[in-house]
Design an enzyme around this catalytic site. Structure first.
Site, short mmCIF file in Angstrom:
data_model
loop_
_atom_site.label_atom_id
_atom_site.label_comp_id
_atom_site.label_asym_id
_atom_site.label_seq_id
_atom_site.Cartn_x
_atom_site.Cartn_y
_atom_site.Cartn_z
N ARG A 171 0.82 -1.21 0.00
CA ARG A 171 0.00 0.00 0.00
C ARG A 171 0.86 1.27 0.00
O ARG A 171 0.34 2.37 0.00
CB ARG A 171 -0.94 0.01 1.21
CG ARG A 171 -0.26 -0.18 2.53
CD ARG A 171 -1.27 -0.38 3.66
NE ARG A 171 -1.65 0.88 4.26
CZ ARG A 171 -2.72 1.05 5.02
NH1 ARG A 171 -3.52 0.05 5.27
NH2 ARG A 171 -3.00 2.21 5.54
N ARG A 175 5.62 7.46 -6.47
CA ARG A 175 5.16 8.34 -7.55
C ARG A 175 6.33 8.93 -8.34
O ARG A 175 7.29 9.41 -7.74
CB ARG A 175 4.34 9.50 -6.95
CG ARG A 175 3.14 9.03 -6.16
CD ARG A 175 2.17 10.17 -5.90
NE ARG A 175 1.07 9.70 -5.06
CZ ARG A 175 0.88 10.08 -3.81
NH1 ARG A 175 1.69 10.95 -3.25
NH2 ARG A 175 -0.14 9.60 -3.12
N ARG A 248 0.83 -5.21 17.72
CA ARG A 248 1.91 -4.28 18.04
C ARG A 248 1.31 -3.17 18.87
O ARG A 248 0.17 -2.73 18.64
CB ARG A 248 2.54 -3.70 16.78
CG ARG A 248 3.28 -4.70 15.93
CD ARG A 248 4.45 -5.32 16.65
NE ARG A 248 5.54 -4.37 16.85
CZ ARG A 248 6.62 -4.61 17.59
NH1 ARG A 248 6.73 -5.75 18.23
NH2 ARG A 248 7.57 -3.70 17.71
N ARG A 279 9.04 7.63 15.11
CA ARG A 279 8.75 8.95 14.55
C ARG A 279 8.48 9.95 15.67
O ARG A 279 8.25 9.57 16.82
CB ARG A 279 7.56 8.89 13.59
CG ARG A 279 6.25 8.45 14.20
CD ARG A 279 5.17 8.35 13.13
NE ARG A 279 3.87 8.01 13.69
CZ ARG A 279 2.74 7.96 13.01
NH1 ARG A 279 2.75 8.25 11.71
NH2 ARG A 279 1.59 7.65 13.58
N GLU A 299 7.36 8.28 19.34
CA GLU A 299 6.64 7.00 19.32
C GLU A 299 7.62 5.83 19.33
O GLU A 299 8.53 5.77 18.50
CB GLU A 299 5.74 6.91 18.08
CG GLU A 299 4.64 7.94 18.06
CD GLU A 299 3.61 7.70 16.96
OE1 GLU A 299 3.68 6.63 16.30
OE2 GLU A 299 2.75 8.57 16.77
N TYR A 347 -6.85 -4.52 10.53
CA TYR A 347 -6.33 -3.16 10.47
C TYR A 347 -7.27 -2.32 9.61
O TYR A 347 -7.40 -2.53 8.41
CB TYR A 347 -4.92 -3.12 9.86
CG TYR A 347 -4.37 -1.71 9.86
CD1 TYR A 347 -3.76 -1.20 11.00
CD2 TYR A 347 -4.52 -0.89 8.76
CE1 TYR A 347 -3.28 0.10 11.02
CE2 TYR A 347 -4.05 0.41 8.77
CZ TYR A 347 -3.44 0.90 9.90
OH TYR A 347 -2.99 2.20 9.92
N ASP A 349 -8.49 1.61 8.45
CA ASP A 349 -8.40 3.06 8.47
C ASP A 349 -9.71 3.61 9.02
O ASP A 349 -10.73 2.91 9.06
CB ASP A 349 -8.16 3.61 7.05
CG ASP A 349 -6.73 3.39 6.59
OD1 ASP A 349 -5.82 3.33 7.45
OD2 ASP A 349 -6.51 3.26 5.36
#
Length: 366
Positions: A171, A175, A248, A279, A299, A347, A349
Site C-alpha cells: 500500500r 510516484r 503491536r 517517529r 513514538e 487493520y 483506516d
C-alpha cells in the site's frame, strides 16, 4: 432490560453505531473502560494544541458517503499528510516521489528515476516477492529500501523484513511526480477542534458510562440490554481460551517545549535502526497552529502484552488462523455483535471503520 443496545467501546465504530441506533428510535447505553470517549482517536488540549493521545490520526477517504457523514459532526481543515523521513540527519520526502529520488540519486526527470529503480530491481533478480524486503526492493530499489524502509519497518514490527509478509508494503505510494501528498484520497483533513469533539457530537443525547470495564461485569451489563455491540479485543471477550492474538503496541513520550516550532512538520519518521523511536509527531501542525509553545510525541513501537493498548493486529498466517477460530466462536454468541478493529482483528483506516459500522446499521436497524 432498560436498553435496546449496549455498545461496548466509545471509539469510532461504537459511536457511529450508537448515533444511528438512536436516530432509529432505539435506546442505547455506551460504556468505555477509559475515562474519555473517542477510543484511539481521542485528542486532548495541551497548551491550546489538540494532542493526538494515541498516535496521529489523519482522516482520508475516497468515499463521499463517509465524508458527508463525518462532516455532519465536524468542520474539517485542509491538512495534507506529507511526512518527512530522517535517515541519520539526511531528510527525504515521503511518500516516495521525485523529491525523494532527486535527493537519493541526483536524478531530475521521471525517466531517470524509473531507470534507476529498474536497474536496482534487475540487479536484485526478484521475480515473485516472497517477503517484505523483496517486495520493497522490487518497488523502489535497494538504496531506498536500505535507508528509508528497512530500519523503520523493523522497529515498527519488531521483526526482520525477511520475516514480514510482502502485502504490508504494497500500500506504500510510489510516484514519479513531485506530489508529496501521502494519501491519494479525494477527501482529507483533521476535524477543527480535534476528534474528541466530533465523537462527543455523535454521542449527543446518548447515555455514556466511562471508567466502566465490560469484561469485569459482563453478566450484569449484558442484562441491561437486548443486544450487545462489542468493539473490544475478540480474544479478551473469550478469556483468551484459544490463545492470545498478537498486536503491536505503541508507547508515547510526550514533551511540551517552550518554543513555537520544533521540527517544522507534523510527522517526521526516523528510518535508521539506531534511533529507538519510529517517529516524532508535532501536533500543532495538524491544525496550522500559531501557539507560542509546541507539543511533541516520540513514538516507540513494542510487542503487545496484557495491560498494554493493542494498536496494530499482526495479520500473518498464524494469527489469521487463530482469529478464524475466535470468529467461529463469535458467530455462535447470541445477541452479541463484534465490530471494529479489535472486535474483527483487522487493520482498519478510520473511514473503513465508519463504513463497517454504517453497513452493520443497515443490516441491523433496517
Amino acid at each position: 432490560m432498560k436498553f435496546d443496545y449496549l455498545v461496548v467501546g466509545a471509539g469510532l465504530f461504537g459511536a457511529v453505531f450508537a448515533h444511528e441506533a438512536k436516530k432509529c428510535g432505539k435506546s442505547v447505553l455506551v460504556i468505555d473502560k477509559r475515562p474519555n470517549v473517542g477510543g484511539n482517536v481521542y485528542t486532548e488540549c495541551v497548551e491550546g494544541i489538540n494532542v493526538h493521545k494515541y498516535g496521529a490520526h489523519i482522516f482520508h477517504t475516497n468515499d463521499k458517503r463517509i465524508w458527508e457523514f463525518v462532516n455532519a459532526f465536524a468542520v474539517f481543515n485542509r491538512y495534507t499528510n506529507s511526512p518527512v523521513a530522517n535517515y541519520c540527519g539526511e531528510l527525504y520526502s515521503l511518500p516516495f516521489n521525485m523529491y525523494t529520488f532527486n535527493k537519493m540519486w541526483g536524478v531530475v526527470t521521471p525517466e531517470e528515476a524509473e531507470a534507476k529503480i529498474s536497474e536496482q530491481r534487475e540487479a536484485a533478480g526478484i521475480k515473485e516477492p516472497k517477503n517484505l524486503e523483496e517486495q520493497a526492493i522490487s518497488l523502489v530499489g535497494r538504496d531506498i529500501y536500505e535507508k528509508l524502509i528497512k530500519g523503520y519497518t523493523e522497529k515498527q514490527w519488531g521483526r526482520d523484513c525477511k520475516d514480514l509478509p510482502a502485502f504490508i508494503i504494497k500500500r506504500l505510494p510510489v510516484r514519479l511526480t513531485f506530489d508529496n501528498n501521502y494519501f491519494n484520497a479525494l477527501y482529507q483533513g483533521i476535524p477543527v477542534g480535534g476528534y474528541t469533539k466530533m465523537v462527543e457530537k455523535m454521542l449527543s443525547g446518548i447515555e455514556v458510562r466511562l471508567n466502566c470495564d465490560y469484561l469485569e461485569n459482563k453478566h450484569g451489563l449484558d442484562a441491561l440490554a437486548e443486544k450487545t455491540v462489542y468493539t473490544g479485543p475478540v480474544d479478551a471477550y473469550f478469556g483468551y481460551k484459544l490463545g492470545t492474538l498478537e498486536y503491536r503496541s505503541v508507547r508515547f513520550e510526550n514533551e511540551v517545549l517552550d518554543k513555537p516550532n520544533f521540527q517544522g512538520n507534523a510527522v517526521v519518521n526516523y528510518t535508521d535502526r539506531e534511533t529507538p523511536f519510529t517517529r516524532i509527531i508535532e501536533h500543532k501542525w495538524f491544525e496550522f497552529g500559531t501557539q507560542p509553545k509546541t507539543v511533541i510525541s516520540r513514538e516507540y513501537s513494542s510487542e503487545w502484552k496484557p495491560g498494554d493498548e493493542p494498536y496494530y493486529p499482526v495479520n500473518d498466517d498464524k494469527n489469521g488462523q487463530l482469529y478464524a477460530q475466535y470468529k467461529s466462536l463469535a458467530q455462535k454468541e447470541k445477541n452479541v455483535i463484534f465490530g471494529g478493529r479489535l472486535g474483527e482483528y483487522k487493520y482498519y483506516d478510520m473511514d473503513a471503520v465508519i463504513a463497517s459500522a454504517l453497513d452493520l446499521c443497515g443490516k441491523e436497524l433496517g
